[in-house]
Design a protein around this motif. Structure first.
Motif, mmCIF file in Angstrom:
data_model
loop_
_atom_site.group_PDB
_atom_site.id
_atom_site.type_symbol
_atom_site.label_atom_id
_atom_site.label_comp_id
_atom_site.label_asym_id
_atom_site.label_seq_id
_atom_site.Cartn_x
_atom_site.Cartn_y
_atom_site.Cartn_z
ATOM 1 N N SER A 54 -0.120 93.296 66.195
ATOM 2 C CA SER A 54 0.222 93.898 67.486
ATOM 3 C C SER A 54 1.263 93.075 68.236
ATOM 4 N N LEU A 55 1.330 91.783 67.963
ATOM 5 C CA LEU A 55 2.328 90.930 68.608
ATOM 6 C C LEU A 55 3.643 90.860 67.840
ATOM 7 N N PHE A 56 3.692 91.430 66.648
ATOM 8 C CA PHE A 56 4.904 91.344 65.843
ATOM 9 C C PHE A 56 6.125 91.989 66.501
ATOM 10 N N PRO A 57 6.041 93.177 67.089
ATOM 11 C CA PRO A 57 7.266 93.774 67.668
ATOM 12 C C PRO A 57 7.949 92.921 68.738
ATOM 13 N N PRO A 58 7.252 92.369 69.735
ATOM 14 C CA PRO A 58 7.989 91.553 70.702
ATOM 15 C C PRO A 58 8.564 90.267 70.094
ATOM 16 N N PHE A 59 7.852 89.673 69.165
ATOM 17 C CA PHE A 59 8.376 88.469 68.530
ATOM 18 C C PHE A 59 9.555 88.810 67.624
ATOM 19 N N ALA A 60 9.483 89.926 66.925
ATOM 20 C CA ALA A 60 10.614 90.344 66.091
ATOM 21 C C ALA A 60 11.833 90.620 66.963
ATOM 22 N N ASN A 78 16.860 98.086 53.033
ATOM 23 C CA ASN A 78 16.145 99.031 53.899
ATOM 24 C C ASN A 78 15.925 98.351 55.244
ATOM 25 N N ASN A 79 16.858 98.509 56.126
ATOM 26 C CA ASN A 79 16.864 97.744 57.371
ATOM 27 C C ASN A 79 16.141 98.467 58.515
ATOM 28 N N ALA A 80 15.071 99.162 58.219
ATOM 29 C CA ALA A 80 14.315 99.864 59.252
ATOM 30 C C ALA A 80 13.209 98.960 59.787
ATOM 31 N N PHE A 81 13.037 98.972 61.108
ATOM 32 C CA PHE A 81 12.020 98.114 61.707
ATOM 33 C C PHE A 81 10.616 98.516 61.265
ATOM 34 N N ALA A 82 10.377 99.807 61.128
ATOM 35 C CA ALA A 82 9.046 100.260 60.707
ATOM 36 C C ALA A 82 8.685 99.694 59.335
ATOM 37 N N LEU A 83 9.651 99.623 58.437
ATOM 38 C CA LEU A 83 9.403 99.050 57.119
ATOM 39 C C LEU A 83 9.133 97.547 57.226
ATOM 40 N N LEU A 84 9.899 96.872 58.070
ATOM 41 C CA LEU A 84 9.707 95.443 58.282
ATOM 42 C C LEU A 84 8.310 95.163 58.820
ATOM 43 N N TRP A 85 7.861 95.983 59.746
ATOM 44 C CA TRP A 85 6.538 95.824 60.347
ATOM 45 C C TRP A 85 5.431 96.139 59.336
ATOM 46 N N TRP A 86 5.608 97.219 58.601
ATOM 47 C CA TRP A 86 4.625 97.619 57.600
ATOM 48 C C TRP A 86 4.492 96.548 56.518
ATOM 49 N N ALA A 87 5.625 96.034 56.047
ATOM 50 C CA ALA A 87 5.603 94.991 55.027
ATOM 51 C C ALA A 87 4.955 93.713 55.575
ATOM 52 N N PHE A 88 5.195 93.428 56.862
ATOM 53 C CA PHE A 88 4.539 92.267 57.461
ATOM 54 C C PHE A 88 3.029 92.455 57.456
ATOM 55 N N GLY A 89 2.578 93.671 57.686
ATOM 56 C CA GLY A 89 1.141 93.947 57.619
ATOM 57 C C GLY A 89 0.572 93.665 56.240
ATOM 58 N N LEU A 90 1.295 94.047 55.197
ATOM 59 C CA LEU A 90 0.834 93.767 53.834
ATOM 60 C C LEU A 90 0.837 92.269 53.544
ATOM 61 N N ILE A 91 1.905 91.598 53.985
ATOM 62 C CA ILE A 91 1.990 90.147 53.791
ATOM 63 C C ILE A 91 0.857 89.456 54.549
ATOM 64 N N MET A 92 0.613 89.912 55.756
ATOM 65 C CA MET A 92 -0.441 89.332 56.592
ATOM 66 C C MET A 92 -1.810 89.548 55.947
ATOM 67 N N LEU A 93 -2.035 90.722 55.392
ATOM 68 C CA LEU A 93 -3.296 91.009 54.706
ATOM 69 C C LEU A 93 -3.488 90.058 53.524
ATOM 70 N N GLY A 94 -2.439 89.866 52.738
ATOM 71 C CA GLY A 94 -2.519 88.941 51.603
ATOM 72 C C GLY A 94 -2.754 87.505 52.051
ATOM 73 N N THR A 120 -0.347 78.818 52.116
ATOM 74 C CA THR A 120 -0.180 80.190 52.597
ATOM 75 C C THR A 120 1.272 80.468 52.969
ATOM 76 N N LEU A 121 1.885 79.551 53.719
ATOM 77 C CA LEU A 121 3.268 79.760 54.130
ATOM 78 C C LEU A 121 4.217 79.741 52.938
ATOM 79 N N LEU A 122 3.966 78.881 51.963
ATOM 80 C CA LEU A 122 4.808 78.861 50.769
ATOM 81 C C LEU A 122 4.658 80.135 49.951
ATOM 82 N N LEU A 123 3.448 80.658 49.867
ATOM 83 C CA LEU A 123 3.246 81.936 49.164
ATOM 84 C C LEU A 123 3.995 83.065 49.859
ATOM 85 N N VAL A 124 3.905 83.106 51.174
ATOM 86 C CA VAL A 124 4.626 84.131 51.934
ATOM 87 C C VAL A 124 6.127 83.976 51.719
#
Length: 171
Positions: free
Chosen positions: A152-158, A105-121, A87-91
């Motif tokens: 939900s924990l991604f923003p403080p860790f980011a 595209n250095n926007a935090f919202a994009l980083l968070w949204w993309a993390f959601g897609l990665i997390m779903l996969g 899983t980690l290697l795929l990510v």
């Protein structure tokens, strides 16, 4: 620029920060709790760290390191050997293939949204692998709850990763 032994030691220590932070978060996620059922929905802190460092410092988060951290997590968690490593290697691979997009595209919202897609996969891969290994479809709600908790924990860790990156790795 000073290039003495102390400077080289300092630079070596700084270059280990992403790996040390990722291993620390992996160990934190393995700490047993007395909450019933929490082991099934523990936030994917290791995945979060691999995601961030693969975007911002892939030179310090190599595939072999990601694989080793995944194997260590498998050994400590009792999961089938190679499950987290895969899983980690795929990510890591997906992030490296799209790294220029993230950096452009250095926007935090994009980083968070993309993390959601990665997390779903990642959750889909793990759910499918568990179901195939056990010849029984596992309930999806545990994987979805783990995904929502991690998101939900991604923003403080980011925020922590960004501060650490700026403080220690950009000098």
């Amino acid at each position: 620029m000073i290039s003495g032994p102390w400077h080289r030691l300092d630079m070596m220590g700084r270059s280990l920060i992403p790996v040390v932070v990722t291993i620390f978060l992996m160990l934190v996620s393995q700490v047993p709790t007395r909450l019933p059922g929490f082991a099934f929905v523990v936030p994917a802190l290791t995945l979060m760290s691999v995601y961030y460092w693969s975007i911002h410092r892939p030179d310090l988060m190599r595939p072999a390191v990601v694989f080793g951290i995944g194997l260590l997590q498998d050994l400590l968690s009792g999961m089938p050997l190679g499950m987290n490593a895969l899983t980690l290697l795929l990510v890591h691979g997906v992030i490296l293939s799209q790294r220029q997009f993230f950096l452009a595209n250095n926007a935090f919202a994009l980083l968070w949204w993309a993390f959601g897609l990665i997390m779903l996969g990642a959750m889909a891969v793990q759910w499918l692998a568990f179901s195939l290994l056990n010849l029984y479809p596992f309930p999806v709600y545990a994987a979805l709850f783990q995904m929502l908790l991690t998101l939900s924990l991604f923003p403080p860790f980011a925020w922590f990763f960004i501060r650490l990156h700026r403080l220690l790795l950009t000098r």
